[in-house]
Design a protein around this motif. Sequence first.
Motif, short mmCIF file in Angstrom:
data_model
loop_
_atom_site.label_atom_id
_atom_site.label_comp_id
_atom_site.label_asym_id
_atom_site.label_seq_id
_atom_site.Cartn_x
_atom_site.Cartn_y
_atom_site.Cartn_z
N LEU A 289 0.85 -1.01 -0.03
CA LEU A 289 0.08 0.13 -0.10
C LEU A 289 0.98 1.35 0.02
O LEU A 289 0.39 2.33 -0.64
CB LEU A 289 -0.94 0.15 1.20
N PHE A 290 2.02 1.18 0.64
CA PHE A 290 2.83 2.52 0.86
C PHE A 290 4.11 2.55 0.20
O PHE A 290 4.70 3.59 0.14
CB PHE A 290 2.96 2.58 2.43
N PHE A 291 4.59 1.41 -0.27
CA PHE A 291 5.98 1.63 -0.58
C PHE A 291 6.38 2.31 -1.91
O PHE A 291 7.23 3.26 -1.87
CB PHE A 291 6.63 0.26 -1.03
N ALA A 292 5.46 2.18 -2.81
CA ALA A 292 5.56 3.00 -3.97
C ALA A 292 5.50 4.61 -3.77
O ALA A 292 6.18 5.40 -4.31
CB ALA A 292 4.44 2.63 -5.05
N LYS A 293 4.44 4.84 -2.80
CA LYS A 293 4.32 6.19 -2.62
C LYS A 293 5.55 6.90 -1.84
O LYS A 293 5.88 8.04 -1.80
CB LYS A 293 2.86 6.31 -1.68
N VAL A 294 6.23 6.05 -0.90
CA VAL A 294 7.14 6.59 -0.30
C VAL A 294 8.33 6.77 -0.98
O VAL A 294 9.05 7.95 -1.03
CB VAL A 294 7.68 5.44 0.92
N ASP A 296 8.16 7.43 -4.39
CA ASP A 296 7.81 8.56 -5.19
C ASP A 296 8.04 9.90 -4.44
O ASP A 296 8.67 10.91 -5.07
CB ASP A 296 6.23 8.58 -5.39
N ARG A 297 8.00 9.72 -3.19
CA ARG A 297 8.26 11.14 -2.37
C ARG A 297 9.56 11.45 -1.91
O ARG A 297 10.14 12.56 -2.07
CB ARG A 297 7.23 10.97 -1.12
N LEU A 298 10.55 10.31 -1.68
CA LEU A 298 11.59 10.38 -1.02
C LEU A 298 12.75 10.00 -2.05
O LEU A 298 13.74 10.22 -2.03
CB LEU A 298 11.84 9.59 0.19
N GLY A 299 12.31 9.16 -3.11
CA GLY A 299 13.46 8.69 -3.91
C GLY A 299 13.89 7.19 -3.44
O GLY A 299 13.93 7.14 -2.11
N PRO A 300 14.29 6.47 -4.11
CA PRO A 300 14.96 5.27 -3.87
C PRO A 300 16.04 5.15 -2.84
O PRO A 300 16.10 4.43 -2.00
CB PRO A 300 15.22 4.42 -5.09
N LYS A 301 17.08 6.07 -3.02
CA LYS A 301 18.34 6.15 -2.12
C LYS A 301 17.86 6.59 -0.68
O LYS A 301 18.32 5.79 0.32
CB LYS A 301 19.19 7.10 -2.73
N ARG A 302 17.07 7.48 -0.56
CA ARG A 302 16.65 7.87 0.79
C ARG A 302 15.89 6.89 1.32
O ARG A 302 15.89 6.85 2.53
CB ARG A 302 15.92 9.37 0.61
N THR A 347 9.65 -1.31 8.63
CA THR A 347 10.31 -0.11 8.07
C THR A 347 11.69 -0.62 7.20
O THR A 347 11.89 0.05 6.05
CB THR A 347 10.55 0.90 8.95
N TRP A 348 12.46 -1.45 7.96
CA TRP A 348 13.62 -1.89 7.49
C TRP A 348 13.39 -2.50 6.10
O TRP A 348 14.28 -2.61 5.37
CB TRP A 348 14.22 -3.01 8.45
N ASP A 349 12.30 -3.27 5.94
CA ASP A 349 12.09 -4.24 4.74
C ASP A 349 11.75 -3.22 3.38
O ASP A 349 11.98 -3.87 2.36
CB ASP A 349 10.84 -4.92 4.94
N MET A 350 11.60 -1.87 3.74
CA MET A 350 11.45 -1.01 2.54
C MET A 350 12.80 -1.08 1.80
O MET A 350 12.78 -0.81 0.57
CB MET A 350 11.29 0.28 2.89
N SER A 351 14.17 -1.23 2.61
CA SER A 351 15.21 -1.25 1.83
C SER A 351 15.47 -2.55 0.92
O SER A 351 16.28 -2.45 -0.22
CB SER A 351 16.34 -1.42 2.88
N LEU A 352 14.57 -3.57 1.17
CA LEU A 352 14.85 -4.76 0.03
C LEU A 352 14.29 -4.51 -1.34
O LEU A 352 15.06 -4.78 -2.26
CB LEU A 352 13.99 -5.94 0.65
N ALA A 353 13.15 -3.89 -1.50
CA ALA A 353 12.66 -3.37 -2.74
C ALA A 353 13.66 -2.22 -3.24
O ALA A 353 13.67 -2.05 -4.54
CB ALA A 353 11.25 -3.08 -2.60
N SER A 354 13.79 -1.43 -2.60
CA SER A 354 14.78 -0.28 -2.93
C SER A 354 16.17 -0.74 -3.61
O SER A 354 16.25 -0.17 -4.66
CB SER A 354 14.96 0.82 -1.74
N ILE A 355 16.97 -1.59 -2.95
CA ILE A 355 18.16 -2.05 -3.45
C ILE A 355 17.85 -2.74 -4.68
O ILE A 355 18.63 -2.95 -5.71
CB ILE A 355 18.72 -2.93 -2.46
#
Length: 438
Positions: A289-294, A296-302, A347-355
Amino acid sequence: MSIFDVQGSEIETSPLLHETLQKKQKTPLPKLQIGILMLVQLAEPIASMSIYPYINQLIRELDITGGNDATVGYYAGILESLFFITQSLTVLKWSRLSDPHRTRSICGMLNGNSGVMKRFALIPITWCFGGFFGFVMGGALARPQDRWPNLFAGQFWAKYPYFLPCAIAASVVFISFMFVFLLEETLATKRKRNIPSDTTGNQPLEEYRSNESPSENMANVPLRSLLTRSIIIPLANQAFLAFLDISIFALMPLFYSTPNYLGGLGFAPQTIGSWMALFGIIDGLFQALFFAKVVDRLGPKRTFYIGISCFIPIMIMFPVMSWLVFSRGVDYMVTNVLLCQLVLIVTWDMSLASIFMFVTASAPTKNVLGAVNGMGQTTVSIAHAVGPMFAASIFAFSKDHNILGGHAVYVVLCIPAVGMLWLASHLPEELQNRDEDE
């Protein structure tokens, strides 16, 4: 204005309009194929995670520790790592073969478009839901004769109390394997092609492959040529992330099952499965629900930075809970800290999709995605193989020798976490955009 002026004006503007439309056109997602891939991917977390709720109790019942509960982690880590050791020996070869031969893999669908890659947050989401089913299965179906004595009354279930969750996990793997044959080829040279109307039916198909992009030949490039800084940095971040992530999952059931007198929570397998399943479902819903929105707002690196910054607070929660157990017992305060830790892990798990987005974008061409992904999955599998053995063994050593009050493992694991913060600073600020028509 003459008709020639009008025609000239149309000739001049039409290509520009056509180019504009082409630029705005987006590549459609193969939803059915992605759906099949998600079903196939469910097998891995179910197979690897279903043992976590009961593995520590199984080791105690085998009496290989001589009654020393503090040393259970030595054996638990080895068993948890075996799955990933086997995986690490094969994944690179299979991914490498997907480039020049067959692409019934995830690699063929990762075309480098950032919008598509955000949708590949579905990969960790699938892992979360697969983990949920695995945790529920392992916790609920372990020792079925104790819970449903009338249904599982035979001597077989008394002799093999953990057969049921293992059998169901194996069945899921077999069924997912059958789904693989429903995947379509994604490499252009392996798909059926439309033959122009002015050719004969006997003309070889290879003649119409001559117009393929030159990058198709890059599928056969040696792996050494892919060891560039732009690829190594994301892969190194992914490997560190995988090591720390699997270490968390190795410590959670071990800490949950450790007796209270050693500073653990003393949970039964059913309770362990319920807590870890709760994490899995919350994590999956949050990422969906929220990963793509985060991003879009912060960018993948942040987003990646925010995720990995949660590791040290996650580690701190373990000794905090131990202190509460010693001072108050397992009460509502322990539950509150446990819930806070689960939120941090989400919150930690957002880094998995980001990397994963960075690794995908690092491939110089679409046709080496299989090789790059294979290199990444190989390092991830090695990290997954080392992580449980390392974390569980240090946990056992800390408890057995009472090093730093039994909490030395958390300090040790924070060292690579700090190193990862430095390594993440070398990721590119923006994702690389590959030309769709390369």
